[in-house]
Structure formats: structure tokens, C-alpha cells
Design a protein around this motif. Structure first.
Motif, PDB file in Angstrom:
ATOM      1  N   GLN A 152     -14.478   8.424   4.677  1.00  0.00           N
ATOM      2  CA  GLN A 152     -13.780   7.838   3.653  1.00  0.00           C
ATOM      3  C   GLN A 152     -12.732   6.787   4.588  1.00  0.00           C
ATOM      4  OE1 GLN A 152     -13.526   7.651   0.545  1.00  0.00           O
ATOM      5  NE2 GLN A 152     -15.030   9.081  -0.076  1.00  0.00           N
ATOM      6  N   VAL A 153     -12.581   5.693   3.928  1.00  0.00           N
ATOM      7  CA  VAL A 153     -11.679   4.704   4.187  1.00  0.00           C
ATOM      8  C   VAL A 153     -10.427   4.371   3.298  1.00  0.00           C
ATOM      9  CG1 VAL A 153     -11.011   2.325   5.077  1.00  0.00           C
ATOM     10  CG2 VAL A 153     -13.223   3.658   5.759  1.00  0.00           C
ATOM     11  N   GLN A 154      -9.150   4.604   3.742  1.00  0.00           N
ATOM     12  CA  GLN A 154      -7.920   4.272   2.427  1.00  0.00           C
ATOM     13  C   GLN A 154      -7.457   2.910   3.121  1.00  0.00           C
ATOM     14  OE1 GLN A 154      -5.601   7.983   2.925  1.00  0.00           O
ATOM     15  NE2 GLN A 154      -6.548   8.871   0.991  1.00  0.00           N
ATOM     16  N   LEU A 155      -7.185   2.173   2.070  1.00  0.00           N
ATOM     17  CA  LEU A 155      -6.661   0.931   2.035  1.00  0.00           C
ATOM     18  C   LEU A 155      -5.404   0.835   1.211  1.00  0.00           C
ATOM     19  CD1 LEU A 155      -9.648  -1.350   1.693  1.00  0.00           C
ATOM     20  CD2 LEU A 155      -8.608  -0.624   3.812  1.00  0.00           C
ATOM     21  N   VAL A 156      -4.260   0.443   1.974  1.00  0.00           N
ATOM     22  CA  VAL A 156      -2.990   0.690   1.162  1.00  0.00           C
ATOM     23  C   VAL A 156      -2.627  -0.736   1.137  1.00  0.00           C
ATOM     24  CG1 VAL A 156      -0.743   1.613   0.860  1.00  0.00           C
ATOM     25  CG2 VAL A 156      -2.771   2.953   1.603  1.00  0.00           C
ATOM     26  N   GLU A 157      -2.209  -1.457  -0.079  1.00  0.00           N
ATOM     27  CA  GLU A 157      -1.693  -2.999  -0.081  1.00  0.00           C
ATOM     28  C   GLU A 157      -0.222  -2.787  -0.261  1.00  0.00           C
ATOM     29  OE1 GLU A 157      -5.632  -3.484  -2.378  1.00  0.00           O
ATOM     30  OE2 GLU A 157      -4.052  -1.898  -2.356  1.00  0.00           O
ATOM     31  N   SER A 158       0.667  -3.714   0.274  1.00  0.00           N
ATOM     32  CA  SER A 158       2.079  -3.981  -0.009  1.00  0.00           C
ATOM     33  C   SER A 158       2.371  -5.375   0.120  1.00  0.00           C
ATOM     34  CB  SER A 158       2.857  -3.184   1.096  1.00  0.00           C
ATOM     35  OG  SER A 158       2.548  -3.582   2.120  1.00  0.00           O
ATOM     36  N   GLY A 159       3.367  -5.602  -0.504  1.00  0.00           N
ATOM     37  CA  GLY A 159       3.892  -7.143  -0.175  1.00  0.00           C
ATOM     38  C   GLY A 159       3.713  -7.896  -1.554  1.00  0.00           C
ATOM     39  N   GLY A 160       3.540  -7.247  -2.591  1.00  0.00           N
ATOM     40  CA  GLY A 160       3.466  -7.996  -4.116  1.00  0.00           C
ATOM     41  C   GLY A 160       4.738  -8.156  -4.491  1.00  0.00           C
ATOM     42  N   GLY A 161       4.641  -8.814  -5.589  1.00  0.00           N
ATOM     43  CA  GLY A 161       6.110  -9.050  -6.336  1.00  0.00           C
ATOM     44  C   GLY A 161       5.977 -10.204  -7.298  1.00  0.00           C
ATOM     45  N   LEU A 162       7.464 -10.461  -7.662  1.00  0.00           N
ATOM     46  CA  LEU A 162       7.498 -11.697  -8.490  1.00  0.00           C
ATOM     47  C   LEU A 162       8.364 -12.869  -7.694  1.00  0.00           C
ATOM     48  CD1 LEU A 162       7.972 -13.098 -11.216  1.00  0.00           C
ATOM     49  CD2 LEU A 162      10.318 -11.883 -11.423  1.00  0.00           C
ATOM     50  N   VAL A 163       7.772 -14.149  -7.687  1.00  0.00           N
ATOM     51  CA  VAL A 163       8.070 -15.174  -6.830  1.00  0.00           C
ATOM     52  C   VAL A 163       8.128 -16.561  -7.754  1.00  0.00           C
ATOM     53  CG1 VAL A 163       5.718 -15.593  -6.108  1.00  0.00           C
ATOM     54  CG2 VAL A 163       7.701 -16.350  -4.625  1.00  0.00           C
ATOM     55  N   GLN A 164       8.841 -17.442  -7.527  1.00  0.00           N
ATOM     56  CA  GLN A 164       8.820 -18.515  -8.382  1.00  0.00           C
ATOM     57  C   GLN A 164       7.661 -19.733  -7.788  1.00  0.00           C
ATOM     58  OE1 GLN A 164      12.816 -20.405  -8.079  1.00  0.00           O
ATOM     59  NE2 GLN A 164      13.254 -19.279 -10.035  1.00  0.00           N
ATOM     60  N   ALA A 165       7.395 -20.513  -8.567  1.00  0.00           N
ATOM     61  CA  ALA A 165       6.286 -21.670  -8.537  1.00  0.00           C
ATOM     62  C   ALA A 165       6.706 -22.039  -7.103  1.00  0.00           C
ATOM     63  CB  ALA A 165       5.931 -22.441  -9.256  1.00  0.00           C
ATOM     64  N   GLY A 166       5.843 -22.469  -6.231  1.00  0.00           N
ATOM     65  CA  GLY A 166       6.310 -22.955  -4.965  1.00  0.00           C
ATOM     66  C   GLY A 166       6.542 -22.193  -3.634  1.00  0.00           C
ATOM     67  N   GLY A 167       7.022 -20.872  -4.127  1.00  0.00           N
ATOM     68  CA  GLY A 167       7.254 -19.936  -3.040  1.00  0.00           C
ATOM     69  C   GLY A 167       6.203 -19.340  -2.236  1.00  0.00           C
ATOM     70  N   SER A 168       6.648 -18.370  -1.613  1.00  0.00           N
ATOM     71  CA  SER A 168       5.636 -17.692  -0.673  1.00  0.00           C
ATOM     72  C   SER A 168       5.530 -16.312  -0.656  1.00  0.00           C
ATOM     73  CB  SER A 168       5.754 -18.075   0.865  1.00  0.00           C
ATOM     74  OG  SER A 168       5.560 -19.514   1.030  1.00  0.00           O
ATOM     75  N   LEU A 169       4.375 -15.517  -0.482  1.00  0.00           N
ATOM     76  CA  LEU A 169       4.370 -14.185  -0.508  1.00  0.00           C
ATOM     77  C   LEU A 169       3.361 -13.732   0.847  1.00  0.00           C
ATOM     78  CD1 LEU A 169       4.413 -12.787  -3.956  1.00  0.00           C
ATOM     79  CD2 LEU A 169       6.129 -12.381  -2.232  1.00  0.00           C
ATOM     80  N   ARG A 170       3.829 -12.702   1.497  1.00  0.00           N
ATOM     81  CA  ARG A 170       2.582 -12.170   2.319  1.00  0.00           C
ATOM     82  C   ARG A 170       2.194 -10.757   1.856  1.00  0.00           C
ATOM     83  NH1 ARG A 170       2.695 -10.988   8.693  1.00  0.00           N
ATOM     84  NH2 ARG A 170       3.959  -8.857   8.201  1.00  0.00           N
ATOM     85  N   LEU A 171       1.003 -10.556   1.585  1.00  0.00           N
ATOM     86  CA  LEU A 171       0.380  -9.406   1.504  1.00  0.00           C
ATOM     87  C   LEU A 171       0.003  -8.650   2.773  1.00  0.00           C
ATOM     88  CD1 LEU A 171      -1.640 -10.151  -1.731  1.00  0.00           C
ATOM     89  CD2 LEU A 171       0.792  -9.702  -1.668  1.00  0.00           C
ATOM     90  N   SER A 172       0.020  -7.294   2.880  1.00  0.00           N
ATOM     91  CA  SER A 172      -0.419  -6.583   3.928  1.00  0.00           C
ATOM     92  C   SER A 172      -1.322  -5.601   3.395  1.00  0.00           C
ATOM     93  CB  SER A 172       0.622  -5.886   4.749  1.00  0.00           C
ATOM     94  OG  SER A 172       1.451  -6.916   5.234  1.00  0.00           O
ATOM     95  N   CYS A 173      -2.521  -4.980   3.889  1.00  0.00           N
ATOM     96  CA  CYS A 173      -3.361  -4.087   3.697  1.00  0.00           C
ATOM     97  C   CYS A 173      -3.620  -2.977   5.050  1.00  0.00           C
ATOM     98  CB  CYS A 173      -4.397  -4.489   3.148  1.00  0.00           C
ATOM     99  SG  CYS A 173      -5.919  -3.414   2.798  1.00  0.00           S
ATOM    100  N   ALA A 174      -3.142  -1.916   4.892  1.00  0.00           N
ATOM    101  CA  ALA A 174      -3.203  -1.193   6.069  1.00  0.00           C
ATOM    102  C   ALA A 174      -4.463  -0.139   5.970  1.00  0.00           C
ATOM    103  CB  ALA A 174      -2.002  -0.159   6.115  1.00  0.00           C
ATOM    104  N   ALA A 175      -5.346  -0.080   6.953  1.00  0.00           N
ATOM    105  CA  ALA A 175      -6.347   0.767   6.929  1.00  0.00           C
ATOM    106  C   ALA A 175      -6.215   2.024   7.638  1.00  0.00           C
ATOM    107  CB  ALA A 175      -7.704  -0.078   7.284  1.00  0.00           C
ATOM    108  N   SER A 176      -6.816   3.094   7.136  1.00  0.00           N
ATOM    109  CA  SER A 176      -6.590   4.488   7.830  1.00  0.00           C
ATOM    110  C   SER A 176      -7.624   4.639   8.608  1.00  0.00           C
ATOM    111  CB  SER A 176      -7.010   5.534   6.684  1.00  0.00           C
ATOM    112  OG  SER A 176      -8.088   5.469   6.164  1.00  0.00           O
ATOM    113  N   LYS A 177      -8.600   4.067   9.194  1.00  0.00           N
ATOM    114  CA  LYS A 177      -9.762   4.380  10.019  1.00  0.00           C
ATOM    115  C   LYS A 177      -9.346   3.257  11.592  1.00  0.00           C
ATOM    116  CE  LYS A 177     -12.130   7.574   8.326  1.00  0.00           C
ATOM    117  NZ  LYS A 177     -12.389   8.864   8.914  1.00  0.00           N
ATOM    118  N   ARG A 178      -9.623   3.973  12.619  1.00  0.00           N
ATOM    119  CA  ARG A 178      -9.579   3.253  13.811  1.00  0.00           C
ATOM    120  C   ARG A 178     -10.626   2.227  14.119  1.00  0.00           C
ATOM    121  NH1 ARG A 178      -7.329   7.610  18.255  1.00  0.00           N
ATOM    122  NH2 ARG A 178      -5.279   7.915  17.154  1.00  0.00           N
TER     123      ARG A 178
END
Length: 120
Positions: A1-27
Motif C-alpha cells: 500500500q502506498v499512501q499519498l498526502v497532499e498539502s498546499g491548497g487554498g484560496l488565492v486571487q487570480a494571477g497568484g501562485s500556489l505550490r502543492l506538495s504530495c508526500a508518499a509513504s514508500k521509499r
């Protein structure tokens, strides 16, 4: 089993930036092809970016080309999606996905999703 956990979402104004991250549980993350998908209300799920396990080849949907950048850090078992010049039509739940075969054709593990909302 592989677990994937996303983070970094949210509310932003048009023209802005966001960075999403996804951490996996397996080496063995370094052997996986990874991708980011999104799904907006009433729309089909769309693959927006992908990155291969070797050579770090990337794919982008036409709708995000030139604005989004996918990258991975195998030492941290993490894949990123840098989103710039965001538009209201980028509003969606974003999911990361792993293809443990490494091919990048069929994604067999998915994260829980993170909401991205772009206001006009």
C-alpha cells in the motif's frame, strides 16, 4: 500500500501562485511515475501534469502549459506542483497519483485531494 498526502491548497486571487506538495509513504517512490489531476464540479477529472520515474520527463495539459511546473524530490519522497498565473478556471480539487509500475499509464494510488480556489 502506498499512501499519498497532499498539502498546499487554498484560496488565492487570480494571477497568484500556489505550490502543492504530495508526500508518499514508500521509499520506492523513486520508481513511480507521478501525476497531478484535478476535478472541478460538474467536470471530468483531468490530468494536468505528470513526471516520469527516470529522466524526469514531464507532461502538461494544454490548459496549464507555461503556468504550472511539476517536479519531484526523490530524497523526500515528494512531488510538487507549482501553479502560477492562476485563473478562476483552475479552481478544482487537485489529486496526486502514483503509477507504481513506473510507466505512467495507469495510476493505482491516489491522494485524498486538496482544494484550490481561485477568486476573480
Amino acid at each position: 500500500q502506498v499512501q499519498l498526502v497532499e498539502s498546499g491548497g487554498g484560496l488565492v486571487q487570480a494571477g497568484g501562485s500556489l505550490r502543492l506538495s504530495c508526500a508518499a509513504s514508500k521509499r520506492t517512490f523513486n520508481t513511480y511515475a507521478m501525476a497531478w489531476f484535478r476535478q472541478a464540479p460538474g467536470k471530468e477529472r483531468e490530468r494536468v501534469a505528470a513526471i516520469s520515474s527516470t529522466y524526469y520527463r514531464t507532461y502538461y495539459a494544454d490548459s496549464v502549459k507555461g503556468r504550472f511546473t511539476i517536479s519531484r524530490d526523490n530524497a523526500k519522497n515528494t512531488v510538487y506542483l507549482l501553479m502560477r498565473s492562476l485563473k478562476p478556471e483552475d479552481t478544482a480539487v487537485y489529486y496526486c497519483a502514483a503509477d507504481t509500475s513506473g510507466i505512467g499509464a495507469t495510476y493505482d494510488y491516489w491522494g485524498q485531494g486538496t482544494q484550490v480556489t481561485v477568486s476573480s
